[in-house]
Design a protein around this motif. Structure first.
Motif, PDB file in Angstrom:
ATOM      1  N   ILE A  53     -77.681  38.182  65.072  1.00 19.54           N
ATOM      2  CA  ILE A  53     -77.550  38.585  63.675  1.00 19.54           C
ATOM      3  C   ILE A  53     -77.119  37.361  62.882  1.00 19.54           C
ATOM      4  O   ILE A  53     -76.272  36.584  63.339  1.00 19.54           O
ATOM      5  CB  ILE A  53     -76.521  39.713  63.516  1.00 19.54           C
ATOM      6  N   PHE A  54     -77.691  37.178  61.717  1.00 17.38           N
ATOM      7  CA  PHE A  54     -77.323  36.054  60.852  1.00 17.38           C
ATOM      8  C   PHE A  54     -75.818  36.124  60.569  1.00 17.38           C
ATOM      9  O   PHE A  54     -75.303  37.190  60.206  1.00 17.38           O
ATOM     10  CB  PHE A  54     -78.113  36.102  59.552  1.00 17.38           C
ATOM     11  N   PRO A  55     -75.082  35.008  60.753  1.00 16.11           N
ATOM     12  CA  PRO A  55     -73.612  35.046  60.662  1.00 16.11           C
ATOM     13  C   PRO A  55     -73.041  35.671  59.397  1.00 16.11           C
ATOM     14  O   PRO A  55     -72.091  36.460  59.467  1.00 16.11           O
ATOM     15  CB  PRO A  55     -73.226  33.562  60.778  1.00 16.11           C
ATOM     16  N   LEU A  56     -73.592  35.322  58.221  1.00 15.85           N
ATOM     17  CA  LEU A  56     -73.042  35.868  56.978  1.00 15.85           C
ATOM     18  C   LEU A  56     -73.247  37.374  56.916  1.00 15.85           C
ATOM     19  O   LEU A  56     -72.336  38.121  56.526  1.00 15.85           O
ATOM     20  CB  LEU A  56     -73.694  35.194  55.773  1.00 15.85           C
TER      21      LEU A  56
ATOM     22  N   ILE B  12     -62.150  28.518  65.670  1.00 16.95           N
ATOM     23  CA  ILE B  12     -63.146  27.631  65.072  1.00 16.95           C
ATOM     24  C   ILE B  12     -63.607  26.573  66.072  1.00 16.95           C
ATOM     25  O   ILE B  12     -64.746  26.100  66.034  1.00 16.95           O
ATOM     26  CB  ILE B  12     -62.580  26.972  63.786  1.00 16.95           C
ATOM     27  N   TYR B  13     -62.728  26.219  66.997  1.00 16.85           N
ATOM     28  CA  TYR B  13     -63.079  25.239  68.040  1.00 16.85           C
ATOM     29  C   TYR B  13     -64.309  25.688  68.827  1.00 16.85           C
ATOM     30  O   TYR B  13     -65.147  24.871  69.218  1.00 16.85           O
ATOM     31  CB  TYR B  13     -61.890  25.051  68.978  1.00 16.85           C
TER      32      TYR B  13
ATOM     33  N   LEU C 299     -69.599  35.450  66.018  1.00 19.81           N
ATOM     34  CA  LEU C 299     -68.397  35.305  65.201  1.00 19.81           C
ATOM     35  C   LEU C 299     -67.229  35.913  65.963  1.00 19.81           C
ATOM     36  O   LEU C 299     -67.399  36.523  67.015  1.00 19.81           O
ATOM     37  CB  LEU C 299     -68.571  36.012  63.852  1.00 19.81           C
ATOM     38  N   VAL C 300     -66.056  35.758  65.410  1.00 22.25           N
ATOM     39  CA  VAL C 300     -64.863  36.321  66.034  1.00 22.25           C
ATOM     40  C   VAL C 300     -64.092  37.105  64.991  1.00 22.25           C
ATOM     41  O   VAL C 300     -64.161  36.809  63.800  1.00 22.25           O
ATOM     42  CB  VAL C 300     -63.976  35.202  66.636  1.00 22.25           C
ATOM     43  N   THR C 301     -63.408  38.121  65.442  1.00 22.22           N
ATOM     44  CA  THR C 301     -62.509  38.851  64.556  1.00 22.22           C
ATOM     45  C   THR C 301     -61.086  38.440  64.905  1.00 22.22           C
ATOM     46  O   THR C 301     -60.875  37.559  65.734  1.00 22.22           O
ATOM     47  CB  THR C 301     -62.713  40.376  64.700  1.00 22.22           C
TER      48      THR C 301
ATOM     49  N   LYS D 254     -69.339  29.015  61.097  1.00 23.87           N
ATOM     50  CA  LYS D 254     -69.101  30.339  61.661  1.00 23.87           C
ATOM     51  C   LYS D 254     -67.624  30.711  61.555  1.00 23.87           C
ATOM     52  O   LYS D 254     -67.290  31.900  61.453  1.00 23.87           O
ATOM     53  CB  LYS D 254     -69.574  30.392  63.112  1.00 23.87           C
ATOM     54  N   GLY D 255     -66.755  29.704  61.559  1.00 23.74           N
ATOM     55  CA  GLY D 255     -65.336  29.969  61.343  1.00 23.74           C
ATOM     56  C   GLY D 255     -65.084  30.533  59.956  1.00 23.74           C
ATOM     57  O   GLY D 255     -64.308  31.475  59.786  1.00 23.74           O
TER      58      GLY D 255
END
Length: 204
Positions: free
Chosen positions: A95-98, A156-157, A26-28, A163-164
């Motif tokens: 790690i699971f994204p959520l 998101i790209y 993911l990204v912050t 994941k976005g």
């Protein structure tokens, strides 16, 4: 000494959150998020990119926020870069994204709040958020979310829609925690300003 220790703790807490997001793919937001996106794209270390991306903001910080804040911010960014640099020696895991979004958002939110409450930041959009609170009394959590949202949407790209969305959830959690401490952060800013005025008067 206490302030320095708190900044070190804040950097350590944020670095844990950043590593959680990285291993959740993911990204912050902010320059940390931008650096994460670039690290995926360019296959370069996050720590190196994080230092480079922040350079223009250091210049702004020096001009608009003062030397003490700028030095504190540069120190915090350097510490975070060094701590997150250990990731290259950590065995690969996912790690699971959520789960990562919630954990990472909470941890980064508390870490940033610690830094803000001690007159420091992690550069980039953190500097702009604190500047706008100082000058216009805007909520730093909401300003941070706006800047972070722009970075995450562009990311998101790289990560895909699901994941976005998880990344947006993460920055929303982070911003909510910062907003919770907004009055204390504002009080810290006022105190720093009063101390600076007293120092200038004493030296004139």
């Amino acid at each position: 000494m206490k302030k320095t220790l708190n900044i070190l703790i804040g950097c350590l807490v944020v670095s844990v959150g950043v590593l959680i997001l990285r291993h959740s793919h993911l990204v912050t937001g902010g320059t940390a998020g931008l650096s994460l996106s670039l690290s995926y794209l360019m296959h370069l270390p996050f720590a190196f990119l994080f230092l480079i991306v922040n350079i223009p903001f250091y210049i702004f910080s020096f001009i608009r926020m003062g030397w003490n804040f700028t030095i504190s911010t540069i120190s915090a960014v350097t510490i975070l870069s060094l701590i997150t640099g250990i990731d290259q020696w950590i065995p690969s895991f996912s790690i699971f994204p959520l789960t990562g979004a919630i954990m990472g958002g909470v941890i980064i939110g508390f870490g940033l709040s610690i830094l803000f409450l001690n007159g420091s930041s992690l550069g980039g959009f953190n500097i702009l958020a604190l500047f706008l609170q100082k000058k216009l009394n805007w909520n730093p959590g909401k300003i941070n979310f706006l800047f972070d949202f722009i970075v995450v949407i562009s990311g998101i790209y790289f990560f895909g829609f699901l994941k976005g969305l998880c990344s947006i959830l993460s920055i929303a959690i982070t911003s909510s925690i910062i907003s919770y401490y907004k009055n204390r952060i504002a009080a810290t800013n006022r105190s720093e300003k009063v101390n600076l005025i007293k120092f200038k008067n004493a030296t004139n």
